[in-house]
Design an enzyme around this catalytic site. Structure first.
Site, short mmCIF file in Angstrom:
data_model
loop_
_atom_site.label_atom_id
_atom_site.label_comp_id
_atom_site.label_asym_id
_atom_site.label_seq_id
_atom_site.Cartn_x
_atom_site.Cartn_y
_atom_site.Cartn_z
N SER A 11 -32.45 -22.71 35.35
CA SER A 11 -31.50 -21.68 34.94
C SER A 11 -32.21 -20.35 34.87
CB SER A 11 -30.91 -22.01 33.56
OG SER A 11 -30.13 -20.94 33.06
N TYR B 231 -31.18 -24.12 24.33
CA TYR B 231 -30.89 -24.44 25.73
C TYR B 231 -31.85 -23.69 26.65
CZ TYR B 231 -28.54 -24.31 30.26
OH TYR B 231 -28.26 -24.38 31.60
#
Length: 224
Positions: free
Chosen positions: A135, A147
């Site tokens: 990501s 996250y």
């Protein structure tokens, strides 16, 4: 060239879009998800294999890879894509309670690591390709965001695996998308520009379609 491509987290989002595009490009698919129910309609003997498998269960992943090699003869590409996200804060009471954090860390960190460990012997035999979904959040600071930390771990994992695979012929690619419209976007980011899952799928197919001597190490893609 038609190859055997295994995709984790294939029931929705980036995984489902990748499965659709790879099928259209003629590849044979092994589609994996915790809940294989949504995958069953995709099953096509000899072309699309669907399987329920939790990526935090190493023994199940290793067993699946062995069966794919035994029944289909080879495994050429593995997309370690499965992941999950919960909102977190270390300072306030906002976000998910800490007892919900562990599943995200196991899925996002142990999941791709276990997938790599289970798949690499087969990929060495085929001189294949391992692709991780990281990501853009794994490249920068996101206040209070666990996250993001898990995706930093995937960034390091991809580098470490690539270094260990030097000389084996195995290629390793890290995809790092920005915000993707997967249906789980927090309300505060609902109006932000987004990538479609198919955009990330196109990046995956670009990476695996390069000549065998070309290793696309990273692809960072963000919405305009």
């Amino acid at each position: 060239m038609s190859r055997v491509v295994l995709v984790t987290g294939a029931s929705r989002g980036i995984g489902a879009a990748t499965a659709d595009l790879a099928a259209r490009r003629g590849h044979r698919l092994v589609l994996v998800a915790r809940d294989a129910g949504p995958l069953r309609e995709r099953a096509d003997p000899g072309r699309v294999w669907t399987e329920s498998c939790d990526v935090t269960d190493f023994a199940a992943l290793a067993s699946l890879v062995a069966r794919v090699e035994r029944e289909w003869g080879r495994l050429d590409v593995v997309f370690a894509n499965a992941g999950t996200s919960v909102s977190t804060s270390f300072l306030t009471d906002g976000g998910a309670p800490p007892e919900r954090w562990a599943d995200m860390v196991l899925t996002n960190v142990c999941g791709p690591a276990f997938t790599a460990k289970a798949a690499l012997p087969a990929l060495v035999r085929s001189r294949g390709h391992l692709v991780f979904t990281g990501s853009a959040a794994g490249r920068g600071v996101r206040p209070g965001n666990l996250y993001s930390a898990t995706k930093w771990a995937v960034t390091g994992l991809a580098e470490n695996v690539r270094a260990e695979c030097a000389g084996t012929g195995v290629r390793v690619t890290l995809l790092q998308p920005g915000l993707v419209d997967t249906g789980g976007i927090p309300p505060e980011r609902a109006a932000d520009p987004k990538l479609a899952p198919s955009d990330v799928a196109e990046a995956f197919l670009h990476a695996i379609s390069q000549p065998p001597h070309v290793d696309v190490n990273e692809i960072l893609l963000r919405p305009v």
